[in-house]
Design an enzyme around this catalytic site. Structure first.
Site, short mmCIF file in Angstrom:
data_model
loop_
_atom_site.label_atom_id
_atom_site.label_comp_id
_atom_site.label_asym_id
_atom_site.label_seq_id
_atom_site.Cartn_x
_atom_site.Cartn_y
_atom_site.Cartn_z
N ASN A 1 121.49 19.44 57.82
CA ASN A 1 120.24 20.19 58.08
C ASN A 1 120.23 20.89 59.44
OD1 ASN A 1 120.04 17.56 59.20
ND2 ASN A 1 117.83 17.80 59.37
N GLY B 1 121.95 10.72 58.60
CA GLY B 1 121.97 11.17 57.21
C GLY B 1 120.93 10.42 56.41
N THR C 1 118.99 7.65 53.95
CA THR C 1 118.83 6.19 54.04
C THR C 1 119.80 5.46 53.11
OG1 THR C 1 116.58 6.39 54.80
CG2 THR C 1 117.14 4.32 53.72
N THR D 1 122.76 6.42 52.14
CA THR D 1 124.12 6.47 52.73
C THR D 1 124.19 5.49 53.90
OG1 THR D 1 124.06 8.84 52.27
CG2 THR D 1 125.92 8.05 53.55
N GLU E 1 120.66 6.92 62.10
CA GLU E 1 119.46 7.79 62.11
C GLU E 1 119.26 8.28 60.69
OE1 GLU E 1 117.64 8.08 64.71
OE2 GLU E 1 119.03 7.18 66.13
P1 NAD Z 1 123.94 12.29 53.56
O1 NAD Z 1 123.61 10.88 53.85
O2 NAD Z 1 124.20 12.69 52.16
O3 NAD Z 1 125.22 12.76 54.38
C1 NAD Z 1 125.29 12.66 55.78
C2 NAD Z 1 126.75 12.61 56.19
O4 NAD Z 1 127.31 11.39 55.73
C3 NAD Z 1 127.61 13.72 55.61
O5 NAD Z 1 128.56 14.12 56.57
C4 NAD Z 1 128.29 13.03 54.45
O6 NAD Z 1 129.53 13.62 54.09
C5 NAD Z 1 128.50 11.65 55.02
N1 NAD Z 1 128.67 10.58 54.03
C6 NAD Z 1 128.21 10.53 52.76
N2 NAD Z 1 128.59 9.36 52.19
C7 NAD Z 1 129.29 8.68 53.11
C8 NAD Z 1 129.93 7.41 53.13
N3 NAD Z 1 129.95 6.61 52.06
N4 NAD Z 1 130.54 7.01 54.25
C9 NAD Z 1 130.53 7.79 55.35
N5 NAD Z 1 129.96 9.01 55.39
C10 NAD Z 1 129.33 9.44 54.29
O7 NAD Z 1 122.74 13.12 54.19
P2 NAD Z 1 122.50 14.69 54.08
O8 NAD Z 1 122.03 14.98 52.71
O9 NAD Z 1 123.67 15.41 54.64
O10 NAD Z 1 121.30 14.87 55.12
C11 NAD Z 1 119.96 14.73 54.80
C12 NAD Z 1 119.44 13.38 55.26
O11 NAD Z 1 119.66 13.20 56.64
C13 NAD Z 1 117.95 13.24 55.06
O12 NAD Z 1 117.68 11.98 54.52
C14 NAD Z 1 117.40 13.34 56.47
O13 NAD Z 1 116.17 12.69 56.69
C15 NAD Z 1 118.48 12.69 57.25
N6 NAD Z 1 118.40 13.08 58.64
C16 NAD Z 1 117.99 12.14 59.56
C17 NAD Z 1 117.87 12.48 60.90
C18 NAD Z 1 117.42 11.48 61.94
O14 NAD Z 1 117.59 11.75 63.12
N7 NAD Z 1 116.89 10.34 61.56
C19 NAD Z 1 118.19 13.77 61.30
C20 NAD Z 1 118.60 14.70 60.35
C21 NAD Z 1 118.72 14.34 59.02
#
Ligand code: NAD
Length: 484
Positions: A154, A230, A232, A234, A252
């Site tokens: 994002n 990423g 919750t 994941t 996070e």
């Molecule tokens: P996601 O969890 O699908 O992916 C995040 C990252 O993790 C990506 O690089 C992905 O390739 C990697 N990943 C996926 N599976 C993995 C695994 N098994 N092991 C290691 N890495 C893995 O999230 P997204 O769809 O990319 O992002 C959106 C989410 O991120 C939303 O839930 C949003 O709220 C959250 N987010 C949180 C914050 C915060 O600061 N709390 C900030 C931005 C986004």
């Protein structure tokens, strides 16, 4: 020159290299729906090479004076600043967000992350504990070693650099993976690192899918800390893998943030900022407010004005200066958001505006465009109000008392950020104290000071980023006790 390439490469040991397998997968521009680049499909062997390069670089990097590390990281910040335009262009094409947003928020903040932590490390100090007449304890803050940084789509370079900068500043070497949905600016960061003279192996960027390349980072026995942003679910999976290996973890995660709007608020300021907190970056910011609670006496006035202004927002060409909302990050994500709009109706909600697809003629015909949606009439505990949608969708609910507003806001598994709108200073403090949230903004939103702790409670995460919190996360505290 930081220019994008059709074939993205991993950055390992100071070089741009393909994945071991030689395989690539498609990188789609969500505003056109067309493939425009290819991403290395990395796996455990690529992560292993990245780890080995990081391990080799560690003695040099961790042994370097903070002054030298500061110089290299601030040079990197200078380069990002110098290339704001091409980086913002790449970010916009990769993610669908307006170029205006990428060039005023994403890239300036990425530059600021490196500059902030480059200088922060020169001011970082540790404690001592004196036992008078007997001994002195002092705490060494030493780098963890090789650490992993994994970020979402994002705010691509913004969040990638938010992790990498403190990890490097504290003397760690890094194996990092950006989101496979938006990898281009991370690739350009590799080129910026080469231009800045970052020693080979200090930062290694491995591209690919989360379940392959990301999982390999988390599972790697010698990568001792993982900083992850990423979703919750994941985060849960990462915690399950990393916890039995006793890794340091910073998670996070998702949010479903409440906005509490009291009748005594400054109506115009509340309206302007609530529109931003609802729909900036298409609602795809973890800090966006998506549950808007409004004191009943101003509910209708607020609702009608909010809907009117939402309908004025311009959706379309990310490169047009008048665009407010570009494309969502992908067609798949757009479909997920649409499924929640259908669910909201099944759950008894009324869609007051938006939620419809936008056809942008010409180049952007196949883009993932959606009009921002405002919903009312839902119960607080329905799925639409409890699950993270992460799109341009907000719900409105009235409340009668301060206690009720707090109870509604807290009645959820998430706890990342909240906003409170009131002119009553005592109420602002009372409410801020009771909200179950890592961050509370009073009469503002997204006003960020990089020194402050950043993170969530409940299912929104574990640990804090920002300022000293990040410097502490990326260092191990060692107490040395000297008897005299
Ligand atoms: P996601 O969890 O699908 O992916 C995040 C990252 O993790 C990506 O690089 C992905 O390739 C990697 N990943 C996926 N599976 C993995 C695994 N098994 N092991 C290691 N890495 C893995 O999230 P997204 O769809 O990319 O992002 C959106 C989410 O991120 C939303 O839930 C949003 O709220 C959250 N987010 C949180 C914050 C915060 O600061 N709390 C900030 C931005 C986004």
């Amino acid at each position: 020159m930081l220019s994008p390439d059709k074939y993205i490469k991993n950055y390992i040991d100071g070089k741009l290299v393909p994945a071991d397998s030689g395989a690539y997968f498609d990188n789609v521009n969500p505003a056109t729906g067309k493939v425009y680049a290819h991403i290395p499909d990395s796996e455990a062997s690529d992560v292993q090479k990245a780890y080995e390069a990081a391990e080799r670089a560690f003695p040099l990097w961790s042994g370097m004076t903070t002054e030298k590390r500061y110089r290299i990281l601030s040079r990197l910040a200078d380069i990002i600043e110098q290339y704001t335009e091409p980086l913002a262009r790449a970010e916009s094409i990769d993610s669908g967000k307006p170029f205006s947003l990428a060039s005023t928020v994403d890239i300036p903040r990425s530059q600021a992350n490196f500059r902030f932590f480059a200088t922060a490390i020169t001011h970082f100090s540790s404690e001592s504990h004196h036992v008078p007449g007997e001994a002195i304890n002092f705490t060494l803050r030493q780098p963890v070693g090789v650490v992993g940084c994994i970020s979402p789509w994002n705010l691509p370079l913004y969040l990638f650099s938010w992790k990498i900068a403190p990890a490097l500043a504290t003397g760690n070497c890094v194996v990092a993976k950006p989101s496979e949905v938006t990898p281009m600016t991370a690739y350009l960061l590799s080129k910026a690192c080469m231009e800045a003279g970052l020693p080979a192996g200090v930062l290694n960027i491995v591209h690919g899918y989360g379940q392959k390349a990301g999982q390999a980072i988390v599972e790697h026995p010698k990568i001792k800390a993982v900083s992850f942003t990423g979703g919750t679910s994941t985060g849960k999976r990462i915690a399950a893998t990393a916890a039995p290996m006793f890794k340091k973890l910073s998670l996070e995660l998702g949010g479903k943030n409440p906005n509490l709007i009291f009748a005594d608020c400054d109506f115009e300021k509340t309206m302007v900022t609530t529109l931003k907190s609802s729909f900036s970056n298409n609602g795809q910011i973890c800090l966006c407010g998506s549950r808007i609670y409004i004191e009943r006496s101003i509910y209708e006035k607020f609702r009608d004005e909010f809907v009117k202004r939402t309908q004025f927002l311009k959706v379309g060409d990310p490169f047009s200066a008048v665009t407010d909302l570009g494309a969502l990050s992908s067609q798949a994500h757009k479909e997920k958001v649409q499924s929640y709009l259908q669910l909201a109706e099944v759950e008894g909600g009324t869609i007051l505006c938006g939620g419809t697809e936008v056809e942008v003629p010409g180049e952007y015909e196949g883009g993932a465009f959606l009009r921002p949606a405002v919903i009312e009439g839902l119960s607080n505990n329905c799925r639409t109000n409890q699950e993270e949608i992460f799109g341009p969708v907000v719900t409105l609910q009235p409340f009668d008392t301060e206690e009720e507003a707090i109870a509604l806001a807290n009645d959820i598994d998430y706890g990342l950020a909240a906003t409170v709108w009131t002119q009553d200073i005592s109420r602002a403090h009372r409410v801020a104290e009771k909200l179950q949230s890592g961050i509370v903004w009073v009469n503002c939103w997204m006003l960020r000071d990089l020194r402050t702790p950043f993170g969530g409670v409940k299912n929104s995460g574990v640990g804090r980023e920002g300022g000293l919190e990040a410097l502490r996360f990326f260092t191990e505290a060692k107490n040395v006790c000297v008897k005299y």
